[in-house]
Motif scaffolding. Structure first.
Motif, PDB file in Angstrom:
ATOM      1  N   THR A 152       0.987  -1.213   0.028  1.00  0.00           N
ATOM      2  CA  THR A 152       0.076  -0.016   0.182  1.00  0.00           C
ATOM      3  C   THR A 152       0.919   1.321   0.090  1.00  0.00           C
ATOM      4  O   THR A 152       1.349   1.672   1.106  1.00  0.00           O
ATOM      5  CB  THR A 152      -0.920  -0.040   1.179  1.00  0.00           C
ATOM      6  N   ALA A 153       1.307   1.583  -1.078  1.00  0.00           N
ATOM      7  CA  ALA A 153       2.163   2.898  -1.230  1.00  0.00           C
ATOM      8  C   ALA A 153       1.563   4.123  -0.843  1.00  0.00           C
ATOM      9  O   ALA A 153       0.493   4.420  -1.354  1.00  0.00           O
ATOM     10  CB  ALA A 153       2.524   2.924  -2.738  1.00  0.00           C
ATOM     11  N   LYS A 154       2.504   5.025   0.090  1.00  0.00           N
ATOM     12  CA  LYS A 154       2.009   6.178   0.199  1.00  0.00           C
ATOM     13  C   LYS A 154       3.019   7.335  -0.317  1.00  0.00           C
ATOM     14  O   LYS A 154       2.619   8.599  -0.208  1.00  0.00           O
ATOM     15  CB  LYS A 154       1.944   6.205   1.787  1.00  0.00           C
ATOM     16  N   THR A 155       4.155   7.096  -0.602  1.00  0.00           N
ATOM     17  CA  THR A 155       5.104   7.612  -1.236  1.00  0.00           C
ATOM     18  C   THR A 155       5.497   7.435  -2.628  1.00  0.00           C
ATOM     19  O   THR A 155       5.517   6.266  -2.773  1.00  0.00           O
ATOM     20  CB  THR A 155       6.059   8.311  -0.389  1.00  0.00           C
ATOM     21  N   THR A 156       6.475   8.188  -3.247  1.00  0.00           N
ATOM     22  CA  THR A 156       7.003   7.517  -4.692  1.00  0.00           C
ATOM     23  C   THR A 156       8.262   6.674  -4.128  1.00  0.00           C
ATOM     24  O   THR A 156       8.286   5.922  -4.899  1.00  0.00           O
ATOM     25  CB  THR A 156       7.491   8.967  -5.395  1.00  0.00           C
ATOM     26  N   ASP A 157       8.710   6.732  -3.006  1.00  0.00           N
ATOM     27  CA  ASP A 157       9.848   6.086  -2.749  1.00  0.00           C
ATOM     28  C   ASP A 157       9.095   4.492  -2.612  1.00  0.00           C
ATOM     29  O   ASP A 157       9.797   3.617  -2.678  1.00  0.00           O
ATOM     30  CB  ASP A 157      10.302   6.253  -1.217  1.00  0.00           C
TER      31      ASP A 157
END
Length: 602
Positions: A152-157
């Motif tokens: 569950t991605a929350k940042t581009t990193d």
């Protein structure tokens, strides 16, 4: 309501112990862990899956979990809480929760409920239709063809880490922002998912300052933003504005939609959503965050505008032109057994209705309709943007005159609104999720409608006789867009001369016997869609809503643009980090072993 998914650490032991023997191909670099398989007499090099020797060990997964802020989870089907035990590929989990089961049973048909889950597909055929809501908790619940793990991605990193991890370990990678997909591209057996739905930022400007020479109003949306949110934000401006979106309000507007083209109610006026794109922020297969616009990486910018979903990069954000919202009028037309039971007369009415499709789009209208077995034609709406009731009725008068002259009864109504946004919320009907079907489709060229409308309607009858439902969208992607801009995006040039794009829906359970699935696919490809292709040979197929297994899909989806797209795919994703069925560069890829392992034929 949130469906609980097991944390990575709760499954560490399962991950560590679920490693079986496998063979990495010695002909590939050490970082590419290919698994050799033989299937139906052919040799394949496959992606790495749980149970293969190349599957990452627990410490590697733990390190990835730390990198993505604890956002790595084991995937379970949406209705897992309705079963005593979930029998997953990483081990068994006790799952039953009566309250959660009731909530998922209620929410399962809701598109938004499914969108908000981390790794669900809104339509279940390509999940193998496993683990549906049930009142019998002793039934069997397996993962089917859902993915195994999700970030569950929350940042581009987080996105970059997921891409690099999948690339290093040769895992099947899926990118999902809403799961709003007919062709199973948001799910996939044994895969790792990167979910981008948390990217919800919206920024509007009255004066675009980016590349390309455009200086008008624009909106920039994050990868997870859906049509209803973007349109609401623009409606609240003074004066209200609007952007091209899909017909369905729950569709994401910065992912697979523009990469497939992106048609909707405004397409007749402004072209595809891809035609209105100004810039993308993306992460490419090498894990690098890049800008793509008319000046920076212009080849990638062109490919992202209709060149195929999940093919060239992961979109983080997208910027689009916006337009002044206009007063609009909508008309509803119904011909059902309540008005008519004469089949011959019904099909005469359908022939008359469809014969005006060139007339409708030529006058700037958008028409959404459904043809259902049982003598049902449901048209909602016939949309006139920037038109009042008198103007719209004048355009429709020849059709109603024809229906009246043949003595065909029908129901109709009309309503006007101060903006398109208000019509959109009131007249476009809510779609449902959780259904299982094969999906195909074909777009009909104006020339074919003009010269062979009777043959096209015969193909409609043929489709319904074989159990299909037809969903039509009358628009022309070149009608309101200047011809000098047609080649700025990678969509099939034939879409500039169509007047009706059809979706063919053939209901079938995803867990049907393999022989039944094969027979249904043959019927869809060869008989239902084959009839449409024969009746309208100058048409095209729309990659987000069509049969991916049709013959000559490269030409059907992209026409003369395909060779350039193939070259760009090899440039931007040379090792096949990204995959979606029947997209540029996937000719050598196949899902073997009954649609499970993703492999390259040797």
């Amino acid at each position: 309501m949130r469906i609980n998914t097991p944390s990575l650490f709760a499954s560490t032991v399962l991950l560590a112990h679920h490693v079986a023997a496998g063979t990495a191909s010695p002909n590939n670099p050490p970082s590419r862990n290919w698994v050799q398989r033989k299937w139906n007499g052919s040799n394949y090099a496959c992606k790495c899956y749980a149970g293969d020797a190349c599957w990452p060990r627990a410490p590697e997964w733990q390190a990835l979990n730390a990198t993505v802020g604890g956002g790595l989870r084991v995937v379970t089907p949406p209705a897992v809480s309705c079963y005593n035990t979930f029998q997953g590929p990483l081990g068994n989990i006790s799952a039953y929760d009566a309250a959660a089961c009731q909530a998922v049973t209620t929410g399962f048909p809701s598109e938004q409920f499914q969108v908000d889950l981390p790794a669900a597909g809104l339509w279940t055929y390509f999940t193998n239709d496993t683990c549906r809501p049930t009142t019998n908790p002793t039934d069997t619940c397996t993962l089917g063809y859902y993915p195994v793990l999700v970030i569950t991605a929350k940042t581009t990193d987080h996105i970059q880490a997921g891409i690099k991890f999948a690339n290093k370990n040769n895992l099947r990678l899926i990118v999902r922002n809403t799961g709003h997909d007919f062709l199973g591209r948001s799910v996939g057996w044994g895969a790792l998912v990167i979910n981008t739905h948390n990217f919800q930022d919206i920024t509007v400007t009255n004066s675009w300052q980016g590349a390309g020479g455009y200086t008008g109003s624009a909106v920039t949306v994050g990868a997870g933003v859906q049509a209803f949110k973007a349109l609401k934000t623009l409606h609240e401006l003074s004066p209200p504005r609007v952007m091209v979106t899909g017909e369905c309000a729950t569709v994401g507007v910065a992912g697979g939609l523009p990469q497939g083209g992106g048609h909707g109610p405004l397409t007749n006026l402004y072209g595809f959503l891809a035609d209105t794109a100004l810039e993308f922020k993306v992460i490419t297969a090498d894990g690098v965050l890049r800008t793509a616009n008319a000046v920076t990486n212009p080849d990638l910018f062109w490919a992202l505008r209709g060149g195929g979903p999940a093919s060239f990069a992961v979109i983080v954000s997208a910027s689009y032109k916006t337009f002044v919202d206009l007063p609009s009028t909508g008309v509803i037309l119904n011909i059902t057994p309540a008005q008519n039971t004469n089949a011959t007369l019904f099909w005469q009415g359908v022939t008359a209705f469809h014969g005006y499709s060139n007339h409708f789009v030529g006058k700037g209208l958008y028409v959404y309709y459904e043809l259902v077995p049982g003598l049902v034609l449901h048209v909602q709406p016939i949309l006139g943007i920037g038109k009042n009731a008198t103007e719209l009725q004048a355009i429709l008068k020849p059709l109603f005159d024809d229906l009246n002259a043949m003595g065909l009864a029908y129901d109709t109504s009309s309503k006007s609104y101060s903006t398109f946004y208000e019509l959109y919320n009131d007249m476009f009907e809510t779609e449902t999720a959780g259904q299982s079907a094969l999906t195909g489709g074909w777009a009909l060229a104006k020339t074919d409608v003009a010269n062979n409308n009777a043959g096209i309607v015969s193909a409609f009858q043929n489709a319904l006789n074989h159990g299909a439902i037809l969903v039509g969208h009358m628009w022309n992607a070149g009608e309101g867009l200047p011809s000098r801009e047609w080649n700025n995006s990678a969509v099939n040039p034939r879409f500039r001369s169509v007047s009706d794009k059809l979706i063919t829906v053939l209901p079938l359970a995803g867990n049907a016997p393999l022989a039944d699935k094969a027979a249904a696919q043959q019927t869809l490809t060869g008989v239902i869609d084959g009839g449409l292709r024969a009746a309208a040979p100058n048409g095209a197929a729309y990659v987000n809503e069509a049969d991916p297994f049709q013959p000559n899909w490269q030409t059907a989806f992209w026409g003369t643009n395909y060779p350039a797209l193939l070259r760009l795919r090899k440039r931007w994703d040379p090792t096949g980090v990204f995959y979606a069925v029947s997209t540029p560069g996937t000719e050598d890829w196949e899902q073997i072993e009954w649609g499970t392992r993703l492999c390259k034929k040797l």
